[in-house]
Design a protein around this motif. Structure first.
Motif, mmCIF file in Angstrom:
data_model
loop_
_atom_site.group_PDB
_atom_site.id
_atom_site.type_symbol
_atom_site.label_atom_id
_atom_site.label_comp_id
_atom_site.label_asym_id
_atom_site.label_seq_id
_atom_site.Cartn_x
_atom_site.Cartn_y
_atom_site.Cartn_z
ATOM 1 N N GLN A 1 0.844 -1.181 0.000
ATOM 2 C CA GLN A 1 0.000 0.000 0.000
ATOM 3 C C GLN A 1 0.881 1.234 0.000
ATOM 4 O OE1 GLN A 1 -2.518 -0.350 3.410
ATOM 5 N NE2 GLN A 1 -3.857 -1.885 2.462
ATOM 6 N N SER A 2 0.388 2.269 -0.665
ATOM 7 C CA SER A 2 1.170 3.513 -0.730
ATOM 8 C C SER A 2 1.106 4.243 0.617
ATOM 9 C CB SER A 2 0.648 4.405 -1.850
ATOM 10 O OG SER A 2 -0.684 4.791 -1.561
ATOM 11 N N ASN A 3 2.089 5.075 0.848
ATOM 12 C CA ASN A 3 2.159 5.825 2.104
ATOM 13 C C ASN A 3 1.187 6.995 2.113
ATOM 14 O OD1 ASN A 3 4.097 4.155 3.105
ATOM 15 N ND2 ASN A 3 5.813 5.411 2.374
ATOM 16 N N ALA A 4 0.626 7.328 0.950
ATOM 17 C CA ALA A 4 -0.269 8.476 0.864
ATOM 18 C C ALA A 4 -1.650 8.177 1.432
ATOM 19 C CB ALA A 4 -0.400 8.913 -0.592
ATOM 20 N N GLN A 5 -1.943 6.931 1.734
ATOM 21 C CA GLN A 5 -3.257 6.591 2.269
ATOM 22 C C GLN A 5 -3.404 7.169 3.675
ATOM 23 O OE1 GLN A 5 -3.685 2.400 2.223
ATOM 24 N NE2 GLN A 5 -4.451 2.332 0.110
ATOM 25 N N SER A 6 -4.624 7.492 3.962
ATOM 26 C CA SER A 6 -4.895 8.003 5.297
ATOM 27 C C SER A 6 -5.103 6.836 6.250
ATOM 28 C CB SER A 6 -6.139 8.903 5.274
ATOM 29 O OG SER A 6 -7.259 8.109 4.968
ATOM 30 N N ASP A 7 -5.082 7.108 7.496
ATOM 31 C CA ASP A 7 -5.284 6.090 8.515
ATOM 32 C C ASP A 7 -6.766 5.846 8.788
ATOM 33 O OD1 ASP A 7 -2.614 5.620 8.839
ATOM 34 O OD2 ASP A 7 -2.382 7.175 10.364
ATOM 35 N N ASP A 8 -7.637 6.363 7.952
ATOM 36 C CA ASP A 8 -9.068 6.214 8.129
ATOM 37 C C ASP A 8 -9.465 4.756 7.890
ATOM 38 O OD1 ASP A 8 -11.750 6.720 8.417
ATOM 39 O OD2 ASP A 8 -12.004 7.409 6.341
ATOM 40 N N PRO A 9 -10.112 4.071 8.865
ATOM 41 C CA PRO A 9 -10.486 2.666 8.710
ATOM 42 C C PRO A 9 -11.477 2.441 7.570
ATOM 43 C CG PRO A 9 -10.973 3.429 10.947
ATOM 44 C CD PRO A 9 -10.439 4.583 10.189
ATOM 45 N N LEU A 10 -12.366 3.396 7.308
ATOM 46 C CA LEU A 10 -13.333 3.251 6.230
ATOM 47 C C LEU A 10 -12.618 3.183 4.882
ATOM 48 C CD1 LEU A 10 -16.289 3.084 5.414
ATOM 49 C CD2 LEU A 10 -16.316 5.575 5.293
ATOM 50 N N THR A 11 -11.618 4.008 4.696
ATOM 51 C CA THR A 11 -10.849 4.006 3.456
ATOM 52 C C THR A 11 -10.077 2.699 3.322
ATOM 53 O OG1 THR A 11 -10.592 6.394 3.667
ATOM 54 C CG2 THR A 11 -9.173 5.281 2.094
ATOM 55 N N GLN A 12 -9.532 2.221 4.427
ATOM 56 C CA GLN A 12 -8.785 0.957 4.395
ATOM 57 C C GLN A 12 -9.716 -0.211 4.031
ATOM 58 O OE1 GLN A 12 -6.901 0.604 8.190
ATOM 59 N NE2 GLN A 12 -5.236 2.036 7.673
ATOM 60 N N HIS A 13 -10.914 -0.233 4.586
ATOM 61 C CA HIS A 13 -11.878 -1.288 4.276
ATOM 62 C C HIS A 13 -12.326 -1.210 2.820
ATOM 63 C CE1 HIS A 13 -12.090 -2.919 8.257
ATOM 64 N NE2 HIS A 13 -12.495 -1.771 8.808
ATOM 65 N N THR A 14 -12.556 0.000 2.357
ATOM 66 C CA THR A 14 -12.964 0.196 0.965
ATOM 67 C C THR A 14 -11.867 -0.307 0.016
ATOM 68 O OG1 THR A 14 -14.244 2.141 1.618
ATOM 69 C CG2 THR A 14 -13.790 1.881 -0.723
ATOM 70 N N ASP A 15 -10.623 0.056 0.337
ATOM 71 C CA ASP A 15 -9.507 -0.401 -0.489
ATOM 72 C C ASP A 15 -9.387 -1.925 -0.451
ATOM 73 O OD1 ASP A 15 -8.933 2.191 -1.174
ATOM 74 O OD2 ASP A 15 -7.331 2.432 0.319
#
Length: 156
Positions: free
Chosen positions: A8-22
């Motif tokens: 995963q890229s480092n530009a991702q946020s630590d938001d759990p919703l974004t992580q689940h979506t990804d």
């Protein structure tokens, strides 16, 4: 502290919703890729089966031609042998009636032996045990001679 994932890229946020979506997008992508690969495998298997069928049919045709050729050569040899035997016996002074009767008797005995052999071999052609095993049938075989050879009786 979470362990960084190198995929995963480092530009991702630590938001759990974004992580689940990804993660869901990644799962769908993998499932789509697996589906495409499976369809490709089925297409290749269908092509392979068609080519194997053509090759098998061609080989079967050549085997039948070979069997017919062997039969023709065998028949020619047998007729030649009969003719030579008859000619030789007539040259020895035997009456043609005795020679003809002897040749017919010899050929009848050979034919009887071949028919008896084929009948004995045909009795061994059966898939009844396999069919019973596949259908989970408890039906006993019709003749008792085959039951003496079954693996169940060998254990007793």
């Amino acid at each position: 502290m979470p362990v960084p994932n190198p995929d995963q890229s480092n530009a991702q946020s630590d938001d759990p919703l974004t992580q689940h979506t990804d993660l869901i997008k990644e799962i769908f992508g993998a499932a789509t890729d697996a589906g495409k690969r499976y369809q490709r495998q089925l297409t290749l298997a269908r092509t392979l089966a068609g080519r194997e069928w053509k090759l098998s049919a061609r080989a079967l045709l050549l085997v039948l031609v070979g069997i017919l050729s062997i039969s023709a050569v065998g028949a020619t040899l047998w007729v030649t042998l009969n003719a030579m035997l008859a000619t030789g016996l007539i040259q020895l002074g035997l009456h043609w009636m005795w020679v003809g009767s002897g040749i017919i008797l010899l050929n009848s005995l050979v034919l009887w032996g071949l028919v008896a052999t084929i009948r004995a071999l045909l009795k061994h052609i059966s898939l009844s045990r396999t069919w019973n095993a596949l259908t989970l049938s408890t039906q006993l075989p019709a003749d008792n001679s085959t039951s003496a050879q079954s693996p169940d009786n060998a254990q007793n």
